[in-house]
Design an enzyme around this catalytic site. Structure first.
Site, PDB file in Angstrom:
ATOM      1  N   LYS A 231     -60.902 -44.174  71.079  1.00 35.56           N
ATOM      2  CA  LYS A 231     -62.143 -44.050  71.846  1.00 35.56           C
ATOM      3  C   LYS A 231     -62.489 -45.341  72.581  1.00 35.56           C
ATOM      4  O   LYS A 231     -61.947 -46.404  72.301  1.00 35.56           O
ATOM      5  CB  LYS A 231     -63.279 -43.625  70.918  1.00 35.56           C
ATOM      6  CG  LYS A 231     -63.114 -42.144  70.509  1.00 35.56           C
ATOM      7  CD  LYS A 231     -64.406 -41.434  70.328  1.00 35.56           C
ATOM      8  CE  LYS A 231     -64.117 -39.938  70.144  1.00 35.56           C
ATOM      9  NZ  LYS A 231     -64.888 -39.357  69.081  1.00 35.56           N
ATOM     10  N   ARG A 265     -60.485 -38.029  62.104  1.00 36.89           N
ATOM     11  CA  ARG A 265     -59.934 -37.159  63.154  1.00 36.89           C
ATOM     12  C   ARG A 265     -59.124 -38.035  64.103  1.00 36.89           C
ATOM     13  O   ARG A 265     -59.684 -38.960  64.713  1.00 36.89           O
ATOM     14  CB  ARG A 265     -61.096 -36.488  63.890  1.00 36.89           C
ATOM     15  CG  ARG A 265     -60.694 -35.542  65.005  1.00 36.89           C
ATOM     16  CD  ARG A 265     -61.938 -34.988  65.688  1.00 36.89           C
ATOM     17  NE  ARG A 265     -61.583 -34.058  66.740  1.00 36.89           N
ATOM     18  CZ  ARG A 265     -61.241 -34.410  67.969  1.00 36.89           C
ATOM     19  NH1 ARG A 265     -61.207 -35.692  68.309  1.00 36.89           N
ATOM     20  NH2 ARG A 265     -60.936 -33.503  68.874  1.00 36.89           N
TER      21      ARG A 265
HETATM   22  N1  HH2 Z   1     -64.328 -36.391  69.444  1.00 35.50           N
HETATM   23  C1  HH2 Z   1     -63.803 -35.692  70.455  1.00 35.50           C
HETATM   24  C2  HH2 Z   1     -63.755 -34.284  70.407  1.00 35.50           C
HETATM   25  N2  HH2 Z   1     -64.201 -33.618  69.334  1.00 35.50           N
HETATM   26  N3  HH2 Z   1     -65.167 -33.633  67.177  1.00 35.50           N
HETATM   27  C3  HH2 Z   1     -65.699 -34.309  66.139  1.00 35.50           C
HETATM   28  N4  HH2 Z   1     -66.161 -33.655  65.067  1.00 35.50           N
HETATM   29  N5  HH2 Z   1     -65.793 -35.680  66.156  1.00 35.50           N
HETATM   30  C4  HH2 Z   1     -65.351 -36.420  67.205  1.00 35.50           C
HETATM   31  O1  HH2 Z   1     -65.481 -37.667  67.174  1.00 35.50           O
HETATM   32  C5  HH2 Z   1     -64.790 -35.720  68.338  1.00 35.50           C
HETATM   33  C6  HH2 Z   1     -64.711 -34.299  68.272  1.00 35.50           C
HETATM   34  C7  HH2 Z   1     -63.294 -36.417  71.655  1.00 35.50           C
HETATM   35  O2  HH2 Z   1     -61.957 -36.761  71.485  1.00 35.50           O
HETATM   36  P1  HH2 Z   1     -60.739 -35.919  72.071  1.00 35.50           P
HETATM   37  O3  HH2 Z   1     -60.695 -34.567  71.458  1.00 35.50           O
HETATM   38  O4  HH2 Z   1     -59.481 -36.678  71.911  1.00 35.50           O
HETATM   39  O5  HH2 Z   1     -61.000 -35.850  73.615  1.00 35.50           O
HETATM   40  P2  HH2 Z   1     -61.554 -34.723  74.573  1.00 35.50           P
HETATM   41  O6  HH2 Z   1     -62.918 -34.363  74.103  1.00 35.50           O
HETATM   42  O7  HH2 Z   1     -61.538 -35.356  75.928  1.00 35.50           O
HETATM   43  O8  HH2 Z   1     -60.651 -33.541  74.483  1.00 35.50           O
END
Ligand code: HH2
Length: 289
Positions: A231, A265
């Site tokens: 992040k 995660r």
């Molecule tokens: N972060 C992201 C997405 N979903 N869910 C939870 N519970 N906690 C988090 O910190 C979280 C999440 C963002 O990360 P990522 O899935 O890699 O990216 P994107 O939202 O661009 O798909």
């Protein structure tokens, strides 16, 4: 499905008898063209399913599948039909092949319903059941585990709301209120996991302060999930070199587990599994003998 707290260890029992022991690693599978870290890599359902199986082999205890990006800058909201079009073929390919539980990363009840029908066991809702009023009744009726994440606003505008007097106090108050509302809607407390939502309506300093407050958040009575992987606050702290970002993510995960966090995660499962093993070993060592 139940979350059981023991004195030192936690576990999560699924309806079909499977148990997830905490601390554990949730592997991220973004079936999106625009996710900030792995956008576009797993749009092909065959490749996406292969990656889920690779993460399982690397030690992931949960696979979190998402069809909509929520990244801090420039994510655009998409209709449920498009999200379903992305995740349904992957869920279908994984049916009967993946041993570990699937979590569906969605704010939409229509998407969650299809995923539960296809065998998902956990709903990961970054809006903490607020975006869609049909979500809380669905979670209650299907008796699945739910992750309630802290965020303000939606995927497209949450950074506008990154202002706090005391971020840890405000996030704690909001998360406990969301858990109370979920319980009022019929969700069993033992099926709730809370997440401070690093990077969501948070400037880097807010995410760092929340990590410092983890020991306190871990006493709220619910398992805590943390998503620090790659992040912005990690990037701002250590620079843009991908290897440094991965090492720093592993460090954050170890610190989180040491503070009592139940689930991390991540995108890189192998390094998280090593960090979790190390932190858990230190935590449970008594130095005797
Ligand atoms: N972060 C992201 C997405 N979903 N869910 C939870 N519970 N906690 C988090 O910190 C979280 C999440 C963002 O990360 P990522 O899935 O890699 O990216 P994107 O939202 O661009 O798909």
């Amino acid at each position: 499905m139940e979350v059981t707290a023991h004195r030192r260890r936690y576990s999560l029992r699924l309806g079909d008898g499977r148990i997830i022991r905490f601390p554990s690693v949730m592997g991220v599978l973004n079936v999106t063209p625009d996710s900030f870290s792995d956008g576009g890599r797993y749009l092909d359902p065959r490749r996406a399913a292969e990656h889920a199986l690779e993460m399982e082999a690397a030690g992931a205890a949960i696979i979190d599948i998402g069809g909509e990006s929520t990244r801090p800058h420039g994510a655009c909201e998409i209709p449920a039909e498009m999200e379903i079009e992305r995740v349904a073929p992957v869920l279908k390919r994984l049916a009967g092949r993946l041993r570990v539980p699937i979590s569906i990363d969605t704010r939409k009840a229509a998407v969650a319903r299809i995923a539960l029908d296809a065998g998902a066991a956990i709903i990961n809702d970054v809006s903490a059941l607020e975006a869609d009023s049909a979500m809380a009744p669905l979670v209650a009726a299907r008796k699945c585990v739910v992750v309630l994440m802290h965020m303000r606003g939606g995927p497209a505008d949450h950074m506008k709301f990154a202002r706090y007097r005391d971020v840890a106090d405000e996030v704690e108050a909001r998360l406990t209120a969301r858990a109370r509302d979920a319980i009022r809607a019929g969700v069993a407390p033992s099926r709730i996991i809370l997440d401070p939502g690093l990077g969501f309506a948070k400037q880097p300093r807010h995410s760092l302060a929340l990590l410092r407050a983890l020991p306190r958040l871990c006493t709220l009575g619910y398992p805590i999930l943390v998503g620090a992987s790659r992040k912005g606050f990690v990037r701002v702290t250590v620079g843009g070199d991908p290897a440094a970002i991965e090492s720093a993510t592993a460090a954050v995960n170890a610190i989180a587990i040491a503070a009592g966090v139940a689930v991390v995660r991540v995108h890189d499962v192998a390094s998280a599994v090593a960090a979790v093993k190390m932190a858990a070993a230190i935590k449970s060592s008594n130095g005797g003998g």
